[in-house]
Design a protein around this motif. Sequence first.
Motif, PDB file in Angstrom:
ATOM      1  N   GLY A 112      51.841 -20.681   3.395  1.00  0.00           N
ATOM      2  CA  GLY A 112      51.317 -19.396   3.829  1.00  0.00           C
ATOM      3  C   GLY A 112      50.637 -18.639   2.711  1.00  0.00           C
ATOM      4  O   GLY A 112      50.271 -19.204   1.668  1.00  0.00           O
ATOM      5  N   PRO A 113      50.476 -17.329   2.892  1.00  0.00           N
ATOM      6  CA  PRO A 113      49.765 -16.509   1.897  1.00  0.00           C
ATOM      7  C   PRO A 113      50.516 -16.340   0.581  1.00  0.00           C
ATOM      8  O   PRO A 113      49.923 -15.919  -0.406  1.00  0.00           O
ATOM      9  CB  PRO A 113      49.590 -15.161   2.610  1.00  0.00           C
TER      10      PRO A 113
ATOM     11  N   GLU B 265      40.509 -19.852   0.664  1.00  0.00           N
ATOM     12  CA  GLU B 265      39.552 -20.413   1.622  1.00  0.00           C
ATOM     13  C   GLU B 265      40.114 -21.677   2.275  1.00  0.00           C
ATOM     14  O   GLU B 265      39.941 -21.901   3.478  1.00  0.00           O
ATOM     15  CB  GLU B 265      38.224 -20.711   0.919  1.00  0.00           C
ATOM     16  N   LEU B 266      40.776 -22.505   1.479  1.00  0.00           N
ATOM     17  CA  LEU B 266      41.387 -23.720   2.018  1.00  0.00           C
ATOM     18  C   LEU B 266      42.497 -23.375   2.999  1.00  0.00           C
ATOM     19  O   LEU B 266      42.602 -23.966   4.084  1.00  0.00           O
ATOM     20  CB  LEU B 266      41.939 -24.579   0.879  1.00  0.00           C
ATOM     21  N   GLN B 267      43.315 -22.392   2.629  1.00  0.00           N
ATOM     22  CA  GLN B 267      44.413 -21.990   3.501  1.00  0.00           C
ATOM     23  C   GLN B 267      43.893 -21.435   4.825  1.00  0.00           C
ATOM     24  O   GLN B 267      44.414 -21.745   5.898  1.00  0.00           O
ATOM     25  CB  GLN B 267      45.274 -20.942   2.787  1.00  0.00           C
TER      26      GLN B 267
ATOM     27  N   ILE C  14      42.578 -24.345   7.025  1.00  0.00           N
ATOM     28  CA  ILE C  14      43.613 -25.172   7.663  1.00  0.00           C
ATOM     29  C   ILE C  14      44.396 -24.380   8.698  1.00  0.00           C
ATOM     30  O   ILE C  14      44.717 -24.885   9.774  1.00  0.00           O
ATOM     31  CB  ILE C  14      44.572 -25.742   6.596  1.00  0.00           C
ATOM     32  N   PHE C  15      44.688 -23.121   8.383  1.00  0.00           N
ATOM     33  CA  PHE C  15      45.512 -22.285   9.259  1.00  0.00           C
ATOM     34  C   PHE C  15      44.738 -21.020   9.678  1.00  0.00           C
ATOM     35  O   PHE C  15      45.106 -19.905   9.291  1.00  0.00           O
ATOM     36  CB  PHE C  15      46.812 -21.888   8.556  1.00  0.00           C
ATOM     37  N   PRO C  16      43.672 -21.168  10.454  1.00  0.00           N
ATOM     38  CA  PRO C  16      42.948 -19.972  10.913  1.00  0.00           C
ATOM     39  C   PRO C  16      43.826 -19.138  11.837  1.00  0.00           C
ATOM     40  O   PRO C  16      44.710 -19.668  12.530  1.00  0.00           O
ATOM     41  CB  PRO C  16      41.754 -20.556  11.662  1.00  0.00           C
ATOM     42  N   LYS C  17      43.585 -17.844  11.855  1.00  0.00           N
ATOM     43  CA  LYS C  17      44.440 -16.942  12.634  1.00  0.00           C
ATOM     44  C   LYS C  17      44.384 -17.252  14.127  1.00  0.00           C
ATOM     45  O   LYS C  17      45.318 -16.969  14.867  1.00  0.00           O
ATOM     46  CB  LYS C  17      44.061 -15.487  12.374  1.00  0.00           C
TER      47      LYS C  17
END
Length: 456
Positions: free
Chosen positions: A76-77, A86-88, A91-94
Motif C-alpha cells: 500500500g501507500p 506510479e507503479l503502485q 498495479i492497484f488503481p482506486k
Amino acid sequence: MDSIGSLWAILGDVFAKHGPAAPAAAQTYSPGDFSVHFFLQLAVILLACRVFGWLGRKCLGQPQVVGEMIAGVCLGPSLLGMVAPELQAAIFPKEMKNVLYTGAQLGVGLYMFLVGTTLRLDHFASKARSAVGVSVAGIAAPFLFAVLITPFLLTVPGLFAAGISQANATLFMGACIALTAFPMLARIINERGLAHTSLGTLSLTAGAFDDAVSWCVLALVLAAFGAGPGVAVLAIGGGVLYAAFIMLFGRRLLAPLGRIVEREGGMSTTVLGITMALFCLSAFIMDAVGIHAIFGGFILGAVMPRGLFAAELKKKVEPLAVVLLLPMFFTYSGLNTRLDMLNSLELLMIALGILAVSVAAKFGACYLAARVAGEDNRTALGIGALMNSRGLMELIIINIGLQKGIIGPALFSMLVLMAVVTTMMASPLFELVYGRQARASGELEAVPGSVAGNAA
C-alpha cells in the motif's frame, strides 16, 4: 412506530447504493480492464505474501499470517506508494478497490467458516467459566482504560472529529482496544497446533465474543453519529437472533448433510455446492444486519457436521481459501493504511502511550481473569498473549471510523501502529510463555498438522 419505520427503512437499504456519486469522466474501466488488473494484482499479492511470510518465519520467527499482514501494508501507500507511487497506482488503481474488497471478504469469510468447523464445543463446555471470565475482562478493562485516556486525547487537535461527544469518543476507543483479531487469532491458533486444544477453543470463543461486542459498540457510535438508532437495533438484535437460531436448530437441520457424506464415503459436488450456498447466505445475513460477514461464516461452521464431512470440506476448500483468497484480505486493508502520519515527537509519544495502554488492558486483564477462573499461570499467560493480538480486524474498524469522520488520520495511524505491534507480539510471546514448554513436554505437536499450517 417511528423506530419500526426506521428499522424497516434500514432493512430496505441493504441493497441500495451506498457509495458517493461518481464524477463524470471521459473514460471508465471496461470489464476487460478490471480483468487485466485483477489477475496482475493477484499475482503480485501471492508472490509478496510468500516472500514476506518466508522472511517472517526465517528472520523473525513469526507465523506466515504475520508476514502476509506486513506484505499487505507494504504493497500500500506505506511503502510501495512512497518508493514507487506510479507503479503502485498502476498495479492497484482506486477503481479496483471494490473488486479486491469482494475477494477479500470471500477469503476471510471462508477461512472463518472452516475455523468454525474445528471448534470443540466440548472443550468450551469444560472451560465455560474461564471463557466467560476472559471475555468479560477483555471487554471491561479496555473500556475502563478508554474512559481514562479519552479526555486527554480529545484535547489534542485532529485526533477526533470536531464536535464529537466524549461518550462517543470513549466508546470508539474502547471498541478499538477491546478488539481481538479474530481471523488472525484463528490463523495463529491453527499454525501453532492449538485448533483442537481447550486453550485454543477458549481463546477463539472469548475472542469471537469480544469482537462481536466491539462491532455492536461501533454500531451504537455510528447511530449516535447520525446513522440513526435503527442501525444499532438491527446489528445487535439481528445478530443475537440469528446466532441463537443457528445454535439451537443448526446441528439438527444440517445433520442430513453429514449422513450423506458418511453414506457415500466422500463429499460430492452437490453437497459441496449446498454447503457453499449456505455459507454465502449466512455471511450475507450477518453482513446485512451490520455485524460482519466473517461472523456468519464462523457461526455456521460451528454447527456443521463433524467427522468425515468436516474432513472432506477442509480438504476441498481450505488450500484455496488460505493460499489464494485470504491474502487479498490483508492487501485490501494494507491499501488503506498509512504509517507516515506519525510525523512529530508528540504524536509518536501518544502512539506509544496508546500501545502501552492497549497491551495492559487486554493482555493483563485476560491473564488475571484466567487465573481467577482457575487456570494455571502458564495457560493464563498463553491466553493473554493470544487475546492481545488485534491484526487487521483492527484496521477494518478504524477504517470505518476514518471513513465516517469519527477519527482523524493521525489517530488512525496510531491505531494502525498498535494493531501491527500487538499482532507481531502474539506468536513470540505465546511461544515464550506457553508454546516451547508445551512442545517439549509433548502437549503440543512440534509441527502443526493442519492444512492451514502446511499451506502457510
